[in-house]
Write an enzyme that holds these catalytic residues in place. Structure first.
Site, short mmCIF file in Angstrom:
data_model
loop_
_atom_site.label_atom_id
_atom_site.label_comp_id
_atom_site.label_asym_id
_atom_site.label_seq_id
_atom_site.Cartn_x
_atom_site.Cartn_y
_atom_site.Cartn_z
N LYS A 1 -3.63 4.56 -20.37
CA LYS A 1 -3.85 4.74 -21.90
C LYS A 1 -2.34 4.36 -22.50
O LYS A 1 -2.06 3.33 -22.30
CB LYS A 1 -4.11 6.25 -21.96
CG LYS A 1 -5.34 6.95 -21.25
CD LYS A 1 -6.59 6.29 -21.60
CE LYS A 1 -7.59 6.36 -20.55
NZ LYS A 1 -7.41 7.48 -19.37
N ARG B 1 0.74 -1.46 0.01
CA ARG B 1 0.06 -0.02 0.08
C ARG B 1 0.87 1.32 0.04
O ARG B 1 0.28 2.33 -0.39
CB ARG B 1 -0.89 0.00 1.25
CG ARG B 1 -2.00 1.05 0.99
CD ARG B 1 -2.90 1.44 2.44
NE ARG B 1 -2.08 2.26 3.20
CZ ARG B 1 -2.19 1.97 4.45
NH1 ARG B 1 -2.71 0.77 4.98
NH2 ARG B 1 -1.49 2.73 5.32
N TYR C 1 -10.41 16.77 -18.67
CA TYR C 1 -11.06 15.63 -18.59
C TYR C 1 -12.16 15.68 -17.62
O TYR C 1 -11.61 16.35 -16.32
CB TYR C 1 -9.79 14.40 -18.27
CG TYR C 1 -10.59 13.26 -17.82
CD1 TYR C 1 -11.22 12.47 -18.85
CD2 TYR C 1 -10.25 12.58 -16.62
CE1 TYR C 1 -11.67 11.19 -18.54
CE2 TYR C 1 -10.81 11.39 -16.26
CZ TYR C 1 -11.56 10.69 -17.19
OH TYR C 1 -12.27 9.57 -16.66
N ASP D 1 -1.08 17.46 -16.88
CA ASP D 1 -1.54 16.25 -17.13
C ASP D 1 -1.16 15.95 -18.85
O ASP D 1 -1.79 16.66 -19.76
CB ASP D 1 -3.11 16.14 -16.99
CG ASP D 1 -3.49 14.72 -17.42
OD1 ASP D 1 -2.73 13.83 -18.18
OD2 ASP D 1 -4.75 14.41 -17.18
C1 LIG Z 1 -6.61 13.25 -19.82
C2 LIG Z 1 -6.81 12.22 -18.84
N1 LIG Z 1 -6.36 12.32 -17.64
C3 LIG Z 1 -6.75 11.50 -16.66
C4 LIG Z 1 -7.73 10.49 -16.83
C5 LIG Z 1 -8.10 9.50 -15.81
O1 LIG Z 1 -7.28 8.26 -15.90
P1 LIG Z 1 -7.65 6.91 -15.26
O2 LIG Z 1 -9.00 6.68 -15.97
O3 LIG Z 1 -6.64 6.01 -15.52
O4 LIG Z 1 -8.09 7.15 -13.72
C6 LIG Z 1 -7.98 10.36 -18.27
C7 LIG Z 1 -9.12 9.01 -18.36
O5 LIG Z 1 -9.54 8.99 -19.61
C8 LIG Z 1 -7.69 11.07 -19.26
O6 LIG Z 1 -8.21 10.99 -20.37
#
Ligand SMILES: Cc1ncc(COP(=O)(O)O)c(C=O)c1O
Length: 329
Positions: free
Chosen positions: A203, A52, A106, A178
């Protein structure tokens, strides 16, 4: 700090290697599917190992690998992209603090900022990143972070992070980016002014649609704060998922090269069809950020948007007819 100067191709395979190359040792790192570890006796002065806490060898290895690719001091693998994003924002703020964020986000990131940060007494100002001056105007004495997503999901917009990075430095406030849609192959946020990079490893980094994971990379002190929150909130990456992520990343560079080529070719094909109103891909000269993409990105990426002339009904028909690409939002 010494940056690992090996090429991205080499780093994607070898960075984060923890095992000595001794006679008989496995070439492929083992999955250490163990929650707890021997130790903790009266003579043990080391850090307690516990899955963890993110100190399992598979978790450590993959966090270090992404950090090496990003050129960051440290990296921490977590159970999802949202775990990386939410814990980073929680690590930066206390009640009464403030974040300035791009409004192009997102969905879950936006909801986290609007609902969860608000519940914790943290205010967020969303700025239109098409107007770079809006960042300066939104900063308050209580601002503890600036936040950008690049390229954006789902509209593939790009914004110039360089002036935001200058502002961040001037004010002593970290800029978080991000870079999920970019990956360290196509996009180098830390070299362009960001301080912290977060990824949904679900992804491109994982690359095989078989794991959910996230990574935060940045200065050691910040990553240590996120690790502290990992101890308390607990979204650790399962060792098997960490191993899959590490394996997936070995092919990251070649996959991204092919994604870049395929999406560019497909975008060209779609653009020549009369059913298509507009194609959205940074490689296209009619993309709103095409010129910026050439400055900021090393490759245009594999994400592609298509707007059909027939509207929603045509889009529905189109996705139902797909034979290879899956309708799997
Ligand atoms: C740009 C972006 N950031 C964060 C996330 C969140 O990722 P996760 O689904 O692995 O939590 C996504 C998911 O689609 C995303 O496209």
């Amino acid at each position: 700090m010494t940056l690992d100067a090996r090429s991205p191709e080499t780093l994607a395979i070898h960075a984060g290697d923890l095992s000595p190359r001794t006679e008989g040792a496995p070439v492929v790192p083992a999955i250490v599917q163990s929650a707890t570890y021997f130790g903790g006796g009266p003579d043990d002065k080391g850090e307690v190992q516990y899955a963890r806490y993110g100190t399992n060898p598979n978790q450590l290895r993959v966090g270090r690998k992404v950090a090496a690719l990003e050129g960051a001091e440290d990296g921490l693998a977590l159970a999802s992209g949202m775990a990386a994003i939410s814990l980073t924002l929680l690590a930066l703020t206390r009640a009464g603090d403030h974040i300035v964020s791009s409004s192009h986000l997102y969905g879950a990131t936006r909801t986290f900022m609007e609902q969860e940060l608000a519940r914790r007494g943290v205010d967020v100002t969303f700025v239109d990143p098409d107007h770079p001056r809006s960042w300066r105007g939104a900063i308050r004495p209580s601002t503890r972070g600036l936040y950008l997503e690049l390229p954006t999901n789902p509209t593939l917009r790009l914004f110039d992070l360089r002036p935001v990075g200058h502002l961040a430095r001037e004010k002593g406030i970290p800029l978080v980016v991000d870079a999920t849609f970019g990956t360290p192959v196509n996009f180098r946020p830390l070299e362009l002014g960001a301080d912290i990079v977060v990824h949904s490893a679900t992804k491109y980094l994982g690359g095989h649609s078989d794991l959910i994971g996230g990574v935060v990379c940045g200065p050691q002190a910040l990553v240590a704060e996120v690790r502290g929150l990992l101890h308390l909130y607990g979204p650790s990456l399962d060792p098997h998922a960490a191993w899959l992520l590490d394996r997936g990343m070995r092919t990251l560079v070649v996959r991204m090269e092919r994604h870049n080529e395929n999406a560019t070719e497909l975008a060209e094909w779609f653009a020549g069809r009369e059913e298509v109103e507009r194609v959205i891909h940074p490689s296209r000269s009619d993309h709103p950020d095409h010129e910026l993409a050439r400055e900021l990105l090393l490759g245009p990426g594999g994400m592609l948007g298509v707007i059909l002339r027939g509207g929603a009904a045509a889009a529905d028909r189109f996705v139902q007819e797909l034979r290879v690409a899956a309708l799997a939002p």
